[in-house]
Design a protein around this motif. Structure first.
Motif, short mmCIF file in Angstrom:
data_model
loop_
_atom_site.label_atom_id
_atom_site.label_comp_id
_atom_site.label_asym_id
_atom_site.label_seq_id
_atom_site.Cartn_x
_atom_site.Cartn_y
_atom_site.Cartn_z
N LEU A 105 55.56 12.20 26.78
CA LEU A 105 56.54 12.80 25.72
C LEU A 105 55.64 13.52 24.62
O LEU A 105 56.41 14.71 24.50
N LEU A 106 54.68 13.53 24.13
CA LEU A 106 53.90 14.26 23.13
C LEU A 106 54.00 15.46 23.84
O LEU A 106 54.02 16.69 23.15
N PRO A 107 53.23 15.55 25.12
CA PRO A 107 53.10 16.91 25.69
C PRO A 107 54.39 17.78 26.07
O PRO A 107 54.17 19.21 25.62
N LEU A 108 55.43 17.11 26.35
CA LEU A 108 56.66 17.70 26.34
C LEU A 108 57.05 18.17 25.16
O LEU A 108 57.56 19.31 25.03
N TYR A 109 56.96 17.47 24.05
CA TYR A 109 57.46 18.04 22.65
C TYR A 109 56.63 19.20 22.44
O TYR A 109 57.29 20.21 21.69
N ASP A 110 55.27 19.21 22.54
CA ASP A 110 54.46 20.29 22.24
C ASP A 110 54.91 21.70 22.91
O ASP A 110 55.09 22.82 22.36
N ARG A 111 55.36 21.47 24.17
CA ARG A 111 56.11 22.61 25.03
C ARG A 111 57.21 22.97 24.42
O ARG A 111 57.58 24.21 24.45
N LEU A 112 58.06 22.30 24.20
CA LEU A 112 59.39 22.42 23.53
C LEU A 112 59.31 23.23 22.41
O LEU A 112 59.88 24.14 22.09
N ALA A 113 58.46 22.70 21.40
CA ALA A 113 58.14 23.28 20.19
C ALA A 113 57.72 24.80 20.31
O ALA A 113 58.25 25.72 19.68
N GLN A 114 56.80 24.92 21.25
CA GLN A 114 56.34 26.27 21.45
C GLN A 114 57.37 27.33 21.98
O GLN A 114 57.29 28.25 21.73
N ALA A 115 58.05 26.99 23.19
CA ALA A 115 59.05 27.57 23.55
C ALA A 115 60.35 27.89 22.74
O ALA A 115 60.91 28.92 22.71
N THR A 135 60.45 27.46 18.97
CA THR A 135 60.22 27.79 17.56
C THR A 135 60.58 29.24 17.49
O THR A 135 61.19 29.94 16.60
N GLY A 136 60.18 29.97 18.53
CA GLY A 136 60.31 31.41 18.39
C GLY A 136 61.65 31.97 18.93
O GLY A 136 62.09 33.21 18.81
N GLY A 191 64.61 31.55 17.14
CA GLY A 191 65.34 31.97 16.17
C GLY A 191 66.55 31.08 16.07
O GLY A 191 67.53 31.37 15.09
N GLU A 192 66.53 30.07 16.59
CA GLU A 192 67.62 28.96 16.19
C GLU A 192 67.18 27.48 15.91
O GLU A 192 66.14 27.28 16.47
N GLU A 193 67.78 26.86 15.21
CA GLU A 193 67.68 25.44 14.96
C GLU A 193 67.57 24.49 16.27
O GLU A 193 68.57 24.81 16.99
N TRP A 194 66.91 23.78 16.42
CA TRP A 194 66.95 22.66 17.54
C TRP A 194 66.46 21.37 17.35
O TRP A 194 65.84 21.11 16.09
N GLU A 195 67.06 20.48 17.92
CA GLU A 195 66.83 19.12 17.92
C GLU A 195 66.28 18.35 19.34
O GLU A 195 66.94 18.97 20.14
N TRP A 196 65.38 17.43 19.36
CA TRP A 196 65.00 16.77 20.27
C TRP A 196 65.61 15.31 20.49
O TRP A 196 65.37 14.49 19.37
#
Length: 140
Positions: A15-25, A27-28, A30-35
């Motif tokens: 889960l943590l590595p997946l979150y890091d990848r999601l955040a990386q992809a 964050t740039g 330009g839209e808000e997102w939730e997981w």
């Protein structure tokens, strides 16, 4: 708002590595997102309540929401008594699923404010197993 729902069964290490990848992809983007992570009664600790809620607090964006659907403690004393008696057996049979947890109290104790909460019974399950909590919470 982009919402990402991740079903999880025994995914504690991923889960943590997946979150890091999601955040990386995202964050740039330009839209808000939730997981949102939907745990399916993992037995590897994927959703041990306190640790998971602490992690949700860490990764939740400032105005993000925690959407939850959990099986939990009955509201009547008699049914709650039976849940307490049967929980060790049920937990052993289901790999750690607990039927007697006070879901709203656990979420509030983890620093969330519940904005919406409803409970319902699944008629296909015995009363001792059938109470479910559904709701929305935000960080305090």
């Amino acid at each position: 708002m982009i919402s990402i729902l991740t079903p999880a069964f025994n995914e504690a290490d991923n889960l943590l590595p997946l979150y890091d990848r999601l955040a990386q992809a995202l964050t740039g983007a330009g839209e808000e997102w939730e997981w949102l992570v939907a745990d399916d009664h993992s037995d590897d600790g994927t959703f041990h309540v306190v640790a998971a809620l602490a992690e949700v607090r860490r990764v939740l964006r400032p105005m993000g929401r925690l959407l939850f659907l959990e099986q939990g403690r009955a509201q009547g004393r008699r049914m709650a008594h039976w849940q307490d008696r049967l929980d060790p057996i049920w937990s052993g049979l289901t790999g750690g699923c607990h039927i007697n947890r006070n879901i709203s109290r656990m979420i509030e104790n983890a620093g969330f404010r519940i904005e919406y909460l409803d409970t319902f019974r699944l008629s296909s399950l015995p009363g001792v197993l059938g109470l479910h909590y559904v709701g929305i919470a935000r960080l305090r």
